[in-house]
Structures are given as structure tokens and as C-alpha cells.
Design an enzyme around this catalytic site. Structure first.
Site, PDB file in Angstrom:
ATOM      1  N   LYS A   1      -2.469   4.219 -12.071  1.00  0.00           N
ATOM      2  CA  LYS A   1      -2.253   5.488 -11.361  1.00  0.00           C
ATOM      3  C   LYS A   1      -1.354   6.430 -12.170  1.00  0.00           C
ATOM      4  O   LYS A   1      -1.672   7.602 -12.348  1.00  0.00           O
ATOM      5  CB  LYS A   1      -1.616   5.214  -9.992  1.00  0.00           C
ATOM      6  CG  LYS A   1      -2.457   4.344  -9.072  1.00  0.00           C
ATOM      7  CD  LYS A   1      -1.843   4.199  -7.698  1.00  0.00           C
ATOM      8  CE  LYS A   1      -0.526   3.436  -7.739  1.00  0.00           C
ATOM      9  NZ  LYS A   1      -0.691   2.044  -8.189  1.00  0.00           N
ATOM     10  N   THR A   2      -0.230   5.897 -12.667  1.00  0.00           N
ATOM     11  CA  THR A   2       0.703   6.752 -13.417  1.00  0.00           C
ATOM     12  C   THR A   2       0.104   7.207 -14.736  1.00  0.00           C
ATOM     13  O   THR A   2       0.214   8.382 -15.119  1.00  0.00           O
ATOM     14  CB  THR A   2       2.014   5.982 -13.667  1.00  0.00           C
ATOM     15  OG1 THR A   2       2.566   5.559 -12.412  1.00  0.00           O
ATOM     16  CG2 THR A   2       3.023   6.869 -14.374  1.00  0.00           C
TER      17      THR A   2
ATOM     18  N   SER B   1      -7.369  -6.804  11.261  1.00  0.00           N
ATOM     19  CA  SER B   1      -8.685  -7.198  10.755  1.00  0.00           C
ATOM     20  C   SER B   1      -8.919  -8.696  10.738  1.00  0.00           C
ATOM     21  O   SER B   1      -9.986  -9.140  10.338  1.00  0.00           O
ATOM     22  CB  SER B   1      -8.887  -6.628   9.340  1.00  0.00           C
ATOM     23  OG  SER B   1      -7.912  -7.150   8.467  1.00  0.00           O
TER      24      SER B   1
ATOM     25  N   LYS C   1     -11.235  -6.595  -0.607  1.00  0.00           N
ATOM     26  CA  LYS C   1     -11.504  -7.864   0.070  1.00  0.00           C
ATOM     27  C   LYS C   1     -12.699  -8.588  -0.553  1.00  0.00           C
ATOM     28  O   LYS C   1     -12.690  -9.812  -0.703  1.00  0.00           O
ATOM     29  CB  LYS C   1     -11.748  -7.604   1.556  1.00  0.00           C
ATOM     30  CG  LYS C   1     -10.497  -7.130   2.299  1.00  0.00           C
ATOM     31  CD  LYS C   1     -10.776  -6.856   3.754  1.00  0.00           C
ATOM     32  CE  LYS C   1      -9.484  -6.439   4.478  1.00  0.00           C
ATOM     33  NZ  LYS C   1      -9.712  -6.145   5.900  1.00  0.00           N
TER      34      LYS C   1
END
Length: 789
Positions: free
Chosen positions: A346-347, A662, A705
Site C-alpha cells: 500500500k505505501t 461470519s 478467505k
């Protein structure tokens, strides 16, 4: 009688001539220079009137070839004619005849007494002299000429003034001149003492520097001079910056007002220091500076593809922004929020975005920030106050349109000092950040052209803050993607960092798969990068110590370098067990397998749950238990079994916090398997929230998942049917490795998860049971069924 230090060659020669054996008088005529800076004076550089002096003490030679002599004045004289000589100055001198005073002259006596009284006053004001000695010596002098000469010798006046007294022959004239000079010195001393008292009352005795500056200012003010020192330079610099900087109208008026106040203050006063710091901050901001970079969409796409593998959705969003910016030339800065597990880039993606859009890059680390003032700044009235992080980094960016990275925005906290997340609302609102006001600056600063990019590991953010950002999810990487990232990005970079040549070290694809499966368990690639760096460090050591030419890492020697396996790779369970269900969880670090276990113990129909569960997960377990118990007959469970037994449900890894709804489907499956004694298929994993009506609701983090299931060698995954639309964004490599089953209700889950189907019990004898097929009926029930339900 005074000592003289003589250094000029002609003067020394004159002294030696005067004290020679041929000259028994030991006398010399002394005249002053008109300009003391002339080294070799000619006759026209000297005054005509001088003093005949007697040499009292023999000459004393000093180490620097100078001569010390003690002389005593005898009579006044005037130079009549200079005699030419190359070695010394000689002249014919006309000596002054002694003037006989008129003892009955009242005017002369009045002048004499005035001079004595004035000199007495001057001695008392002048602390450098010894008043008693000076006054006693004056009182004993009766002759006017000697009185005037003695008084003039004590006064601190210019040589030209003393010369004018010497050239005056009339006693009255001499007394008048002496009196005038004494009165002048008294006026100067009175002014100096007045200034001293004024300054001393303003400062303490310990503030030496402050006193000196005040005294200098007072003297310059008295003389009508202007300051040309450092303070003047600072003021000129401020005025120059105010004129050159493209300040807003509000900021310009504020700067001019504060500069006027600063001019009237002492530069060392605390308030002047505050205003000076404020003007520095205000004028060093990039008012009106914009970085104009030519936008090339193909070049920008190339930069993004070179530095980042995959994440096509994020890349397309950036290219879309650039395309619009290129067309309209001006666009409000977008606010993107990159959300994903650690290590997915991300960075580094934000840095690549700055390169692609041609803007300056600045990063603000928001992790652990708990004070609102970190964002908005402090009021400048506080000691040590300064602007907030936004204004500080705008100064570093040196332009009004940088790319701002708000790193770890979900790690901010809040306490009694305020909520920094709320302070960011104005910053991240494209309609209002044009008028952003920092508490320190107190003027508006335009942030509308800034491109804000935030990063977070989860969407655990206040809703108003989320509403102002465009959320872009960055999912974890598949094994194939990790292999590609390692091959094309990490390994070349790490080889360069560790000084390895291209042919000195390599690793096979099988070894890379083993490293990913057995030594890392993550969504990103950070741990994989650390393990690869460990391999290269050991390789460099081996090359330098054992003189090896090439090291090849393979699957059969990987353990020799990295040690024993950290994780196991394979299915979660080796056999089909009763009450043991494999669930799927989504955490801040990516997807993971969530094991759920349950056992039956004698009791009173209660359910216990352990494993450091959050409130939402506890409620999900209660809802699942209530649904199964209310529909027990449809699953082949007698109600008495619930009434006479307790269920203990546990989620392993009890030290790890778990939360979220969930796991409802997995809890239902575990309870039904336990109560019916039917084993659960070990190759099946599931996720989905369950309602009291048995519906399976949609979940988030589907890709993560499914990746966790793929890492655990799960063959079949049950997901809510509402998530079927999300399968379009799942990579083909995941779809090929897993059989995905879509379920609308718990009945469909049980058919796939249990090893064999349940046998319903006839419900005629139990009026409290509710049919399991209620989900398939219409939502409108008769009154009797509604009350029963």
C-alpha cells in the site's frame, strides 16, 4: 606631568637629540597633529601652538622599539618657522610671556568660580574619575592659566577642543571655553545616566544582553540614527518575502499587521520571538506554487506496472484520474483509501502514484496519534506551539498540489485531548478543505489541489471519515502472484542490496513454493522478503568463507539454510470428526482458517463458548444455537437432548482475539454434527452469517478467505449465494483449485458439510418445533404460525 610612549622614528630622534650630552636643557617642544591617522606628518599637518616640556626621566627603551618618557609642561609657545631636517623635526619657537592677572577683576573671579563649581559637578557625575583628588588639586590652583590647563586635561573632550583652549591667550576667553566644555560634558553625563536608569528599570541585572541592546537602541534613537544591524536585516527580509510570496488576501493582511507589531518590540522579548516564528512559518508555506508535470498515460501505466504486480483495479483508478486531469487541466484532489493486509504494497503503491502523476510525495504516519492538535496545530499563545502535521508537511512538499499519504489511518486513537479522526474530516472533505484553517496559522490555506491517499489494514474507521474517502480494497496475493513478485521484484532488489552477482546465487521454483508454504503464512510478501534476505546473507557468508563460486537453493536443501519448518501445509484435519468444523476468517493480516470445536456434557441446556470471542461473535453463536434448538426435529435431534446436556463450543488459539458474525454457519454445523453424531467432512470449509430464520447472509473478504482455504488444501468452500457476484473478481488460479458451493440457507450447508444427511423426526408430538423449510415459504405467515414462531 604625564608619561608618553613614542614610536615614530623622527619623534624618537628628537627625544634622543634633546637628551644628548650636547643639549643640557633636556627640553622639547610638543605640538598635536590635526589628523591623528597620518603616519608621517608634514608641518602643514601640525598645529602651530604647542607646549614647551621638560624631560624629567631618562628614556626607557621598550621591546617593540618604542620609547617611554615622562615629561612635564613648562610654557606655551607658537611655532614660528620649521627647520628642514630629514631625521627629526626642528622649529624656531616663540614662547608665551607670562600674563599677570588683575587680582581686582570681578568678572575674571566670577568666571573662575563658575569653572570650579562646574568642574565639581562634573566630577560628581563622572564615576570614572576620583572626585576628591580632582577637586582638591583644583582648589589649590590660584593662577587662571594653570587652572584652565588642569581642568582641560581631566575632561574627555576631542583634541581639537583642547587645542582651541590652548590657542586662547585671553584668560577670560580661556575660562569661558573651559566652562562651555564642562557644561557640555555634564549634559552628556546627565543624558547617559538618565538612559541608564530607564533601561535598568526595564530589565533585571542578570540580563546583560538585553541591557546592551536596549542601550544601543536608546542611543541610536537619541542621535536620530536608524538601525542597520541584524534586526534591520530580519525586518527587510520579512518585508521582501511578504512582497514576493503569493499570499492570500487574508494571509497578507495578517502578515503585515504582525510585522508592524514586531517592529515596535524588542527582538529579545518573548512576544517578539512568537511573532518571528509565526512569520517564518507563514511565509515559508508554498503559497501559489504548483508543480506542473506533463501527463503521459502510457508512461504512468509503465511506472505502475514496473513497481507493482497485479492490483489492476487500483492501477485503473489512477489512470482514470490522470486521464480526467489531462483533459480538464484542473480537478479537485481525489481522496483514495487503500485497504488491505500488511505487506501487500500500500505505501509503496502511493510512492509510485506520486511518480506517475508527477507530484511531490509526503507521508504522514498517523499510527498512535491521539491528540487533535497533531492535525490542527496548537494556538500560538502556548509555549513551544507549532502548526499541525498537515501544514508542516505542506511546507516540506514545497508545492500546493503534492500527493499526501496518510499512512495507517485506522491506527489513530482518541482520548481527553480530542479525536484526531474528527479533525481529519475537514481535511478530507473536497468541498471544505479549500478553507482549511490551522489553529497556529489562524488563516485559511487551500488544500483542494492536494491528492490525499490513505492506507489502512481494516475499515475500522468512523463512518463520517469513511464517507469522505473512496475505498479501494487490496487483497492478498496467491502463491503464483507471490512467485512472480519474488522473481521479478524482490530477488533482483535483494541481490543488489547484498552484493550478489547474477550467477552467484539462484533459487528454484520448487524451493520458492516450499518457502511460501512452510516458512510464511501471510497475505503480503513482507515475511517472504525477510526469508529471502536470510538466504542471501547465508550465501554471502558461504561465498566469502568457503570460496564457493555459486550457491543454488533447492527444495531438498532449503531446510539447511532456513531451519525447521515454521508452519504445516495441508488440510486442517486429517480425518472426519464429530463437532469439528473448518471455518474461514478475515483478519487485518489477511484470511485464515478458523477451527470450531464443540463437545457435549451433562447439564441443563446451556451453551458455553471460549476462545477470546468478541461481542458480535458471541451473539452469532447464540443466534445459531437458538435456530438449531428451535428446529431440532428437522435435523433429527430430540428436544430432550438439549434439555439434559450443555454444549461447550471452543475456538482454538484462545490467545488470539476473534470477532465478527461470519462464523454462524460453521457454528450451526458444529452443533448439528455434535447432537446427531454425524462427522463433518474434513475437506469442506465454510463462511456466512446465519439469521434466526436460517438464512445465510453475505460476508466480506471473500478473496482472502478463499486464499486461506487454498493454503490449507481445502477442496470445497461453502459461501453465501449473495456473494456469487463477487466471484468475477476472484483470480482464475483460485477458482481452479477450489470447488465453491453457494448456499442460501443452513439446510444447503448441511447437505455439503456433513458426511451423510440428517434424518428428520416427525413433529406431530412437538408443537413447539418450526419446520426447517420455513425459509422457502412466503414471508407472510398466518397469525397462528407467527405466534408459534
Amino acid at each position: 606631568m604625564v608619561p608618553l610612549f613614542i614610536g615614530r622614528e623622527k619623534s624618537v630622534n628628537a627625544l634622543e637629540y634633546a637628551t644628548s650630552s650636547s643639549n643640557h636643557q633636556n627640553e622639547i617642544f610638543l605640538v598635536a597633529q590635526k589628523d591623528g591617522s597620518v603616519d608621517n606628518p608634514e608641518p602643514e599637518d601640525l598645529y602651530e601652538v604647542g607646549v614647551l616640556a621638560s624631560i624629567v626621566q631618562p628614556l626607557i627603551k621598550l621591546p617593540d622599539n618604542a620609547v617611554k618618557v615622562i615629561i612635564r609642561g613648562i610654557r606655551r609657545g607658537r611655532v614660528v618657522e620649521y627647520i628642514s631636517s630629514h631625521t627629526l623635526l626642528q622649529a624656531r619657537v616663540e614662547l608665551d610671556n607670562h600674563y599677570k592677572e588683575d587680582e581686582d577683576n570681578i568678572d575674571l573671579e566670577a568666571l573662575r568660580r563658575s569653572v570650579v563649581d562646574a568642574f565639581d559637578s562634573w566630577c560628581k557625575l563622572n564615576k570614572k574619575n576620583q572626585p576628591e583628588v580632582a577637586i582638591n588639586s583644583i582648589d589649590q590652583i590660584k593662577e587662571v592659566d594653570q587652572l584652565v590647563d588642569t581642568v582641560a586635561s581631566h575632561l574627555n573632550i576631542k583634541v581639537s577642543d583642547k587645542q582651541s583652549i590652548l590657542e586662547a591667550y585671553d584668560p577670560k576667553e580661556r575660562l569661558k571655553k573651559a566652562f562651555a566644555f564642562i557644561e557640555g560634558e555634564i549634559s552628556i553625563l546627565n543624558a547617559q545616566n538618565c538612559l541608564y536608569k530607564t533601561i535598568k528599570s526595564q530589565v533585571e541585572s542578570t540580563q546583560k544582553v538585553y541591557y546592551l541592546n536596549e542601550q544601543l537602541k536608546a542611543i541610536q534613537k537619541e542621535l536620530g540614527e536608524f538601525e542597520n544591524g541584524d534586526e534591520g536585516n530580519i525586518l527587510n527580509e520579512f518585508e521582501k518575502k511578504i512582497n514576493e510570496t503569493k499570499l492570500s488576501q487574508e494571509a497578507r493582511e495578517k502578515a503585515i499587521t504582525d510585522l508592524k507589531r514586531y517592529k515596535k518590540m524588542n527582538p529579545i522579548s518573548p512576544e517578539a520571538t512568537v511573532i518571528s516564528s509565526y512569520l517564518h512559518w507563514l511565509l515559508e508555506l508554498p503559497w501559489g506554487k504548483y508543480k506542473d508535470a506533463k501527463i503521459n498515460l502510457n508512461a504512468a501505466k509503465k511506472i505502475l506496472d514496473e513497481n507493482h504486480y497485479g492490483i489492476e483495479k487500483v492501477k485503473d483508478r489512477i489512470i482514470e484520474f490522470l486521464a480526467v486531469l489531462k483533459r480538464v487541466k484542473e480537478i479537485k484532489g481525489p481522496i483514495l483509501c487503500l485497504v488491505g493486509p500488511p505487506g501487500v504494497g500500500k505505501t509503496s503503491l502511493a510512492k509510485s502514484m506520486a511518480r506517475a502523476v508527477g507530484r511531490d510525495f509526503v507521508r504522514i504516519a498517523l499510527g498512535g496519534v491521539r491528540d487533535e492538535s497533531e492535525i490542527r496545530g496548537h494556538r500560538k499563545t502556548y509555549i513551544g506551539s507549532m502548526p499541525g502535521k498537515i501544514i508542516q508537511h505542506m511546507k516540506k512538499a514545497n508545492s500546493c498540489n503534492p500527493l499526501f499519504l496518510l499512512d495507517e489511518i485506522d491506527k489513530m486513537g482518541s482520548d481527553s485531548r480530542g479525536d484526531p479522526a474528527s479533525a481529519l474530516l475537514e481535511v478530507l472533505d473536497t468541498e471544505h478543505n479549500k478553507h482549511f484553517t490551522d489553529h497556529y496559522l489562524e488563516v485559511e490555506f487551500d488544500l483542494s489541489s492536494v491528492m490525499f491517499v490513505a492506507t489502512a489494514n481494516s475499515l475500522n474507521l468512523p463512518h463520517p471519515l469513511r464517507d469522505r474517502m473512496e475505498i479501494i480494497q487490496l487483497s492478498g496475493y496467491t502463491e503464483d502472484e507471490k512467485i512472480s513478485i519474488a522473481t521479478h521484484h524482490l530477488i533482483p532488489k535483494l541481490k543488489k542490496e547484498h552484493g550478489l552477482y547474477q550467477k552467484e546465487w539462484d533459487i528454484t521454483s520448487e524451493a520458492l513454493y516450499e518457502l511460501i508454504r512452510l516458512y510464511t503464512r501471510e497475505s503480503g510478501v513482507r515475511s517472504m522478503e525477510r526469508e529471502l534476505a536470510k538466504l542471501m546473507r547465508k550465501a554471502v557468508k558461504e561465498i566469502l568463507t568457503d570460496k564457493s563460486k555459486k550457491i543454488s537453493v533447492k527444495a531438498n536443501n532449503l531446510q539447511d539454510y532456513l531451519g525447521v519448518h515454521k508452519y504445516t501445509f495441508g488440510i486442517a484435519e486429517n480425518e472426519n470428526l464429530v463437532g469439528i468444523v473448518t471455518g474461514l476468517a478475515y483478519t487485518e493480516t489477511g484470511g485464515d482458517i478458523l477451527m470450531i470445536e464443540s463437545v457435549l456434557i451433562p447439564g441443563k441446556g446451556e451453551i458455553k463458548y471460549t476462545g477470546k470471542l468478541g461481542e458480535v461473535m458471541q451473539e452469532s453463536i447464540k443466534a445459531a444455537y437458538s435456530y438449531i434448538r428451535s428446529n431440532c426435529l428437522s435435523f433429527g435431534i430430540k428436544p430432550e437432548k438439549f434439555q439434559n446436556n450443555d454444549i461447550h463450543l471452543h475456538v482454538p488459539e484462545g490467545a488470539v482475539p476473534k470477532d465478527g458474525p461470519s462464523a454462524g454457519g460453521a457454528v450451526c454445523t458444529s452443533i448439528v454434527s455434535l447432537m446427531t453424531n454425524i462427522p463433518v467432512n474434513k475437506n469442506v470449509a465454510m463462511t456466512g452469517e446465519v439469521t434466526l430464520r436460517g438464512r445465510v447472509l453475505a460476508i466480506g473478504g471473500l478473496r482472502e478467505k478463499l486464499l486461506a482455504a487454498l493454503r490449507g488444501s481445502i477442496k470445497t468452500v461453502i459461501i453465501p449465494s449473495e456473494n456469487e457476484k463477487d466471484m468475477q473478481e476472484i483470480p482464475a488460479s483460485i477458482k481452479e483449485g477450489i470447488n465453491v458451493v453457494f448456499a442460501k440457507n443452513i439446510d444447503e450447508v448441511m447437505k455439503v458439510a456433513l458426511m451423510h444427511p440428517t434424518t428428520p423426526i416427525d413433529g406431530d408430538n412437538n408443537q413447539n418445533s418450526v419446520p426447517s423449510s420455513i425459509e422457502n415459504k412466503d414471508d407472510t405467515f398466518p397469525m397462528s404460525e407467527t405466534l408459534k414462531h
